[in-house]
Motif scaffolding. Structure first.
Motif, PDB file in Angstrom:
ATOM      1  N   THR A  30      -2.685   8.058  -1.894  1.00 53.19           N
ATOM      2  CA  THR A  30      -3.437   9.304  -2.057  1.00 53.19           C
ATOM      3  C   THR A  30      -4.946   9.065  -2.130  1.00 53.19           C
ATOM      4  O   THR A  30      -5.730   9.959  -1.839  1.00 53.19           O
ATOM      5  N   LYS A  31      -5.351   7.865  -2.460  1.00 49.97           N
ATOM      6  CA  LYS A  31      -6.779   7.560  -2.591  1.00 49.97           C
ATOM      7  C   LYS A  31      -7.425   7.194  -1.250  1.00 49.97           C
ATOM      8  O   LYS A  31      -8.586   7.520  -1.008  1.00 49.97           O
ATOM      9  N   PHE A  32      -6.688   6.528  -0.350  1.00 51.01           N
ATOM     10  CA  PHE A  32      -7.332   5.946   0.825  1.00 51.01           C
ATOM     11  C   PHE A  32      -6.988   6.567   2.171  1.00 51.01           C
ATOM     12  O   PHE A  32      -7.609   6.225   3.164  1.00 51.01           O
ATOM     13  N   ILE A  33      -6.029   7.463   2.270  1.00 50.15           N
ATOM     14  CA  ILE A  33      -5.706   8.071   3.562  1.00 50.15           C
ATOM     15  C   ILE A  33      -6.745   9.157   3.871  1.00 50.15           C
ATOM     16  O   ILE A  33      -6.880  10.134   3.131  1.00 50.15           O
TER      17      ILE A  33
ATOM     18  N   ASP B  84     -10.279  14.063   2.807  1.00 50.70           N
ATOM     19  CA  ASP B  84      -9.199  13.334   2.148  1.00 50.70           C
ATOM     20  C   ASP B  84      -7.883  14.008   2.546  1.00 50.70           C
ATOM     21  O   ASP B  84      -7.710  15.208   2.347  1.00 50.70           O
ATOM     22  N   PHE B  85      -6.969  13.252   3.109  1.00 48.64           N
ATOM     23  CA  PHE B  85      -5.713  13.794   3.616  1.00 48.64           C
ATOM     24  C   PHE B  85      -4.923  14.511   2.525  1.00 48.64           C
ATOM     25  O   PHE B  85      -4.319  15.545   2.753  1.00 48.64           O
ATOM     26  N   PHE B  86      -4.931  13.982   1.331  1.00 48.62           N
ATOM     27  CA  PHE B  86      -4.118  14.557   0.264  1.00 48.62           C
ATOM     28  C   PHE B  86      -4.795  15.710  -0.464  1.00 48.62           C
ATOM     29  O   PHE B  86      -4.221  16.287  -1.383  1.00 48.62           O
ATOM     30  N   GLU B  87      -6.001  16.089  -0.036  1.00 48.03           N
ATOM     31  CA  GLU B  87      -6.612  17.308  -0.547  1.00 48.03           C
ATOM     32  C   GLU B  87      -6.159  18.522   0.255  1.00 48.03           C
ATOM     33  O   GLU B  87      -6.373  19.656  -0.156  1.00 48.03           O
ATOM     34  N   LEU B  88      -5.534  18.266   1.406  1.00 50.45           N
ATOM     35  CA  LEU B  88      -4.992  19.367   2.212  1.00 50.45           C
ATOM     36  C   LEU B  88      -3.797  19.971   1.480  1.00 50.45           C
ATOM     37  O   LEU B  88      -3.085  19.278   0.750  1.00 50.45           O
TER      38      LEU B  88
ATOM     39  N   PHE C   7       0.827  -1.208   0.000  1.00 48.84           N
ATOM     40  CA  PHE C   7       0.000   0.000   0.000  1.00 48.84           C
ATOM     41  C   PHE C   7       0.864   1.263   0.000  1.00 48.84           C
ATOM     42  O   PHE C   7       0.681   2.159  -0.817  1.00 48.84           O
ATOM     43  N   PHE C   8       1.830   1.351   0.909  1.00 47.47           N
ATOM     44  CA  PHE C   8       2.644   2.553   1.028  1.00 47.47           C
ATOM     45  C   PHE C   8       3.667   2.683  -0.095  1.00 47.47           C
ATOM     46  O   PHE C   8       4.228   3.756  -0.295  1.00 47.47           O
ATOM     47  N   CYS C   9       3.920   1.615  -0.849  1.00 49.76           N
ATOM     48  CA  CYS C   9       4.834   1.695  -1.996  1.00 49.76           C
ATOM     49  C   CYS C   9       4.120   2.146  -3.268  1.00 49.76           C
ATOM     50  O   CYS C   9       4.763   2.359  -4.294  1.00 49.76           O
TER      51      CYS C   9
END
Length: 163
Positions: free
Chosen positions: A43-46, A53-57, A35-37
């Protein structure tokens, strides 16, 4: 054992009574490593605890927001699991196959060298099955390689569930 379900995917089959201990979609270290690799999966699931969504920050706010990540929901097995493991002794063989091949080769080379050169045929026989010279008997040991390859292919088939 892994079987095929109605949708064509993997269906884990375990002995009666073990369903409670060997859940089919529990994520473990290898799933999290995969997953982390894969940046597209990360970017989809955190997700944050508030559902964002964490990566929208904005990039500069992400480190400060890490304590607010909902890790339990983000690392849920049904989201990040890429395959189901099949636990058997074939998995042990598949991961240690080189050691077994080396041991078999050393054993049979030792057996050939230990028996020496056969100068005469045993009574009532046309000759030994593996030949009379050391060179011929050592060359026969090369047949261990295709036997080993067949066992390794069987082990990979069993552990990866490729039908």
């Amino acid at each position: 054992k892994v079987d095929i379900n109605q949708k064509g995917g993997d269906a884990k089959v375990v002995h009666k009574g073990f369903e409670r201990y060997l859940l089919p979609d529990v994520a473990n270290y290898d799933d999290w490593n995969e997953f982390f690799c894969d940046p597209s999966q990360v970017t989809k699931f955190i997700l944050c605890k508030d559902g964002r969504d964490f990566f929208e920050l904005p990039h500069e706010q992400r480190f400060a927001e890490l304590p607010n990540v909902h890790w339990h929901a983000s690392l849920k097995g049904s989201q990040i699991k890429t395959h189901r493991e099949c636990h058997s002794l074939w998995g042990v063989y598949a991961s240690t196959h080189r050691v077994w091949l080396l041991h078999a080769l050393v054993f049979f080379v030792g057996a050939v060298i230990g028996t020496g050169v056969l100068h005469q045929k045993p009574a009532g026989m046309h000759g030994p099955i593996l030949g009379t010279s050391t060179a011929v008997r050592l060359s026969i040991i090369g047949l261990l390689v295709p036997v080993h390859a067949a066992l390794w292919a069987l082990a990979r088939l069993e552990t990866t569930s490729n039908h």
